[in-house]
Design an enzyme around this catalytic site. Structure first.
Site, PDB file in Angstrom:
ATOM      1  N   CYS A  65     -55.230  33.450  -8.814  1.00 49.81           N
ATOM      2  CA  CYS A  65     -55.814  33.012 -10.089  1.00 49.81           C
ATOM      3  C   CYS A  65     -54.744  33.000 -11.182  1.00 49.81           C
ATOM      4  CB  CYS A  65     -56.965  33.966 -10.429  1.00 49.81           C
ATOM      5  SG  CYS A  65     -57.483  33.997 -12.141  1.00 49.81           S
ATOM      6  N   CYS A 122     -55.464  34.850 -14.372  1.00 50.81           N
ATOM      7  CA  CYS A 122     -55.397  36.300 -14.139  1.00 50.81           C
ATOM      8  C   CYS A 122     -53.954  36.783 -14.237  1.00 50.81           C
ATOM      9  CB  CYS A 122     -55.939  36.661 -12.756  1.00 50.81           C
ATOM     10  SG  CYS A 122     -57.664  36.242 -12.521  1.00 50.81           S
TER      11      CYS A 122
END
Ligand code: ZN
Length: 149
Positions: free
Chosen positions: A65, A68
């Site tokens: 991600c 993230c």
């Protein structure tokens, strides 16, 4: 108060600190007092939330991600700035999918604030450091039963 990253015990570190490297009173491993986020699994997370004398900021993330990864240094900076006052934990939702589904995680990154053993706030999506810090403080002021940061 600092959580031992190895055994999960909470340790009170006196100020000013005694000379020498701080160690965990339970497992006698080196105690990390930097405030850097600690990786947990589902069980470690549950124990930390229920047992933490400090409010907890949880970062739910996954290695694939991008947002993230962009948020990681921000989360790290908040943890270090609030060392001893806020416990910052990270849970890899790929490695621990059951823990993630138990928290009803819809998307990542998701940030959850816990105080007194219960969730007081959550939000999804990366955000600037100042905003993350302000959101955590406001969440605790509004919903954290007696929690102070
Ligand atoms: Zn320990």
């Amino acid at each position: 108060m600092f959580r031992c990253g190895k055994c999960g015990a909470f340790n009170r570190v006196r100020e000013p600190r005694p000379s020498g490297a701080p160690e965990c009173g339970r497992c006698h491993g080196a105690l990390d007092i930097s405030g850097a986020p600690q990786e947990v699994d589902g069980e470690g997370l549950d124990r930390a939330i229920l047992g933490s004398p400090l409010p907890v900021l949880l970062d739910l993330w996954a290695p694939w991600c991008g947002p993230c990864r962009a948020a990681a240094p921000i989360v790290d900076a908040v943890g270090r700035a609030q060392a001893g006052r806020l416990l910052v934990l990270k849970l890899n939702t790929d490695a621990h999918p059951r823990a993630a589904s138990a928290l009803h995680v819809q998307g990542i990154p998701t940030f959850v604030v816990f105080a007194g053993g219960r969730e007081v706030a959550r939000r999804s999506g990366a955000l600037p450091r100042a905003e993350l810090e302000r959101w955590v403080m406001m969440s605790l002021a509004q919903g954290g039963a007696g929690a102070t940061v």
